[in-house]
Scaffold this motif. Structure first.
Motif, PDB file in Angstrom:
ATOM      1  N   ASP A  33       0.821  -1.211   0.000  1.00  0.00           N
ATOM      2  CA  ASP A  33       0.000   0.000   0.000  1.00  0.00           C
ATOM      3  C   ASP A  33       0.858   1.265   0.000  1.00  0.00           C
ATOM      4  OD1 ASP A  33      -2.460  -1.200  -0.204  1.00  0.00           O
ATOM      5  OD2 ASP A  33      -2.925  -1.070   1.941  1.00  0.00           O
ATOM      6  N   PHE A  34       2.002   1.226   0.680  1.00  0.00           N
ATOM      7  CA  PHE A  34       2.912   2.379   0.641  1.00  0.00           C
ATOM      8  C   PHE A  34       3.338   2.651  -0.794  1.00  0.00           C
ATOM      9  CE2 PHE A  34       3.334   1.751   5.196  1.00  0.00           C
ATOM     10  CZ  PHE A  34       3.544   3.037   5.665  1.00  0.00           C
ATOM     11  N   ASN A  35       3.621   1.585  -1.547  1.00  0.00           N
ATOM     12  CA  ASN A  35       4.037   1.728  -2.942  1.00  0.00           C
ATOM     13  C   ASN A  35       2.895   2.339  -3.774  1.00  0.00           C
ATOM     14  OD1 ASN A  35       6.055  -0.467  -5.003  1.00  0.00           O
ATOM     15  ND2 ASN A  35       5.225   1.497  -5.533  1.00  0.00           N
ATOM     16  N   ARG A  36       1.682   1.839  -3.586  1.00  0.00           N
ATOM     17  CA  ARG A  36       0.533   2.354  -4.340  1.00  0.00           C
ATOM     18  C   ARG A  36       0.274   3.832  -4.017  1.00  0.00           C
ATOM     19  NH1 ARG A  36      -1.022  -2.655  -2.630  1.00  0.00           N
ATOM     20  NH2 ARG A  36      -1.134  -4.197  -4.298  1.00  0.00           N
ATOM     21  N   LYS A  37       0.369   4.192  -2.755  1.00  0.00           N
ATOM     22  CA  LYS A  37       0.108   5.580  -2.351  1.00  0.00           C
ATOM     23  C   LYS A  37       1.128   6.545  -2.951  1.00  0.00           C
ATOM     24  CE  LYS A  37      -2.298   4.344   1.867  1.00  0.00           C
ATOM     25  NZ  LYS A  37      -2.233   4.244   3.328  1.00  0.00           N
ATOM     26  N   GLN A  38       2.378   6.102  -3.066  1.00  0.00           N
ATOM     27  CA  GLN A  38       3.382   6.971  -3.678  1.00  0.00           C
ATOM     28  C   GLN A  38       3.053   7.155  -5.158  1.00  0.00           C
ATOM     29  OE1 GLN A  38       7.028   4.746  -3.421  1.00  0.00           O
ATOM     30  NE2 GLN A  38       6.950   4.256  -5.570  1.00  0.00           N
ATOM     31  N   LEU A  39       2.620   6.080  -5.830  1.00  0.00           N
ATOM     32  CA  LEU A  39       2.267   6.194  -7.240  1.00  0.00           C
ATOM     33  C   LEU A  39       1.035   7.073  -7.429  1.00  0.00           C
ATOM     34  CD1 LEU A  39       2.938   2.556  -8.494  1.00  0.00           C
ATOM     35  CD2 LEU A  39       4.326   4.597  -8.921  1.00  0.00           C
ATOM     36  N   ASP A  40       0.096   7.045  -6.482  1.00  0.00           N
ATOM     37  CA  ASP A  40      -1.067   7.924  -6.550  1.00  0.00           C
ATOM     38  C   ASP A  40      -0.641   9.384  -6.637  1.00  0.00           C
ATOM     39  OD1 ASP A  40      -2.847   5.791  -6.388  1.00  0.00           O
ATOM     40  OD2 ASP A  40      -3.230   6.057  -4.243  1.00  0.00           O
ATOM     41  N   LYS A  41       0.499   9.704  -6.049  1.00  0.00           N
ATOM     42  CA  LYS A  41       1.031  11.069  -6.063  1.00  0.00           C
ATOM     43  C   LYS A  41       1.901  11.332  -7.287  1.00  0.00           C
ATOM     44  CE  LYS A  41       1.309  10.940  -1.050  1.00  0.00           C
ATOM     45  NZ  LYS A  41       2.238  10.850   0.096  1.00  0.00           N
ATOM     46  N   GLY A  85      15.574  -7.662   5.251  1.00  0.00           N
ATOM     47  CA  GLY A  85      14.545  -6.775   4.737  1.00  0.00           C
ATOM     48  C   GLY A  85      13.664  -7.427   3.701  1.00  0.00           C
ATOM     49  N   PHE A  86      13.313  -6.657   2.680  1.00  0.00           N
ATOM     50  CA  PHE A  86      12.420  -7.142   1.635  1.00  0.00           C
ATOM     51  C   PHE A  86      12.565  -6.253   0.409  1.00  0.00           C
ATOM     52  CE2 PHE A  86      10.086  -4.029   4.104  1.00  0.00           C
ATOM     53  CZ  PHE A  86       9.565  -3.205   3.119  1.00  0.00           C
ATOM     54  N   ILE A  87      12.053  -6.750  -0.706  1.00  0.00           N
ATOM     55  CA  ILE A  87      11.920  -5.937  -1.910  1.00  0.00           C
ATOM     56  C   ILE A  87      10.490  -6.087  -2.401  1.00  0.00           C
ATOM     57  CG2 ILE A  87      14.353  -6.024  -2.575  1.00  0.00           C
ATOM     58  CD1 ILE A  87      13.584  -8.153  -4.652  1.00  0.00           C
ATOM     59  N   ILE A  88      10.036  -5.103  -3.151  1.00  0.00           N
ATOM     60  CA  ILE A  88       8.719  -5.171  -3.763  1.00  0.00           C
ATOM     61  C   ILE A  88       8.923  -5.469  -5.243  1.00  0.00           C
ATOM     62  CG2 ILE A  88       6.610  -3.911  -4.341  1.00  0.00           C
ATOM     63  CD1 ILE A  88       6.996  -2.288  -1.778  1.00  0.00           C
ATOM     64  N   GLU A 114      10.372   4.704   4.842  1.00  0.00           N
ATOM     65  CA  GLU A 114      11.161   3.531   5.231  1.00  0.00           C
ATOM     66  C   GLU A 114      11.295   3.389   6.743  1.00  0.00           C
ATOM     67  OE1 GLU A 114      14.919   3.527   3.200  1.00  0.00           O
ATOM     68  OE2 GLU A 114      14.023   2.720   1.371  1.00  0.00           O
ATOM     69  N   GLU A 115      11.524   4.494   7.431  1.00  0.00           N
ATOM     70  CA  GLU A 115      11.694   4.432   8.888  1.00  0.00           C
ATOM     71  C   GLU A 115      10.402   3.966   9.561  1.00  0.00           C
ATOM     72  OE1 GLU A 115      12.835   7.342  12.608  1.00  0.00           O
ATOM     73  OE2 GLU A 115      13.679   7.802  10.640  1.00  0.00           O
ATOM     74  N   GLU A 116       9.271   4.502   9.131  1.00  0.00           N
ATOM     75  CA  GLU A 116       7.984   4.108   9.708  1.00  0.00           C
ATOM     76  C   GLU A 116       7.721   2.615   9.483  1.00  0.00           C
ATOM     77  OE1 GLU A 116       3.211   4.880   9.098  1.00  0.00           O
ATOM     78  OE2 GLU A 116       4.606   6.363   8.322  1.00  0.00           O
TER      79      GLU A 116
END
Length: 133
Positions: A33-41, A85-88, A114-116
């Protein structure tokens, strides 16, 4: 003293890598969802702008470029745990074409978040380990 030693033995028996992977996968929806929200912007994960559409006819606007025409690309986001960690990734057939046009950073948690994400994953990991002790 024996109770403490018993807990230490239980900690030693925990496969931390497996617990980390499991914790990341349990939070896959929130992470993507973080990835989607950034793309929304109209932004890449590094905060840079994706630009504008070449024609207003494409989506009825020039900005933001959100990479969401049918939803298939964004719906294909998945998290792959890695050591530490992880990757998307995205499994949609357009992924390579979109990354070539807009850059590799269309996938990923925004730098500013990233920190959050790290903090709540850490909290979830601590809770999981505590539950296993």
């Amino acid at each position: 003293m024996i109770a403490i030693l018993d807990q230490l033995d239980r900690i030693a028996d925990i496969d931390l890598e497996q617990v980390c992977e499991q914790t990341v996968m349990q939070h896959e929806a929130q992470i993507t969802d973080f990835n989607r929200k950034q793309l929304d912007k109209g932004l890449r994960s590094d905060g840079s702008d994706l630009g504008q559409y070449s024609s207003i006819k494409y989506k009825g606007r020039l900005r933001p470029v959100d990479l969401d025409l049918t939803g298939a690309f964004r719906d294909s986001f998945q998290v792959d745990p890695e050591t530490g960690g992880f990757i998307i990734n995205a499994t949609d057939s357009k992924t390579e074409k979109l990354q070539t046009k807009y850059g590799e950073d269309i996938l990923g948690v925004p730098d500013q978040d990233e920190e959050e994400v790290g903090e709540w994953l850490q909290d979830a990991l601590i809770t999981e380990i505590d539950d296993r002790i």
